[in-house]
Design a protein around this motif. Sequence first.
Motif: not given
Length: 96
Positions: A12-33
């Motif tokens: 059982l887990t709780r999500l603390l951060r929801n983010r990913a890194r794009c392997r094409k442009c190296d951008d890190i994006i995060e959904s906050l709500h």
Amino acid sequence: MEFEDEAENLRLTRLLRNRARCRKCDDIIESLHRHDFRSCKCGAISVDGGLEYRRRVGALGDWEDLSETMEITEDERDLSLSVILARRFTRIYEGY
């Protein structure tokens, strides 16, 4: 019997951060709500859901998951479920 064995091994887990890194442009994006749909600068990937759910848009090979989770106990899960049910009951009772 197999299903019961699998259910005992579920974490059982709780999500603390929801983010990913794009392997094409190296951008890190995060959904906050919830419903906070974000895309990287090249548009190859997107994330959504904040801490409510984890959604990815894009080809599997185009993103690296950088989300963080925390394991929770069954008591914490049961408490969360009881709060959700109480809120729903209150909305029904008050006519929402």
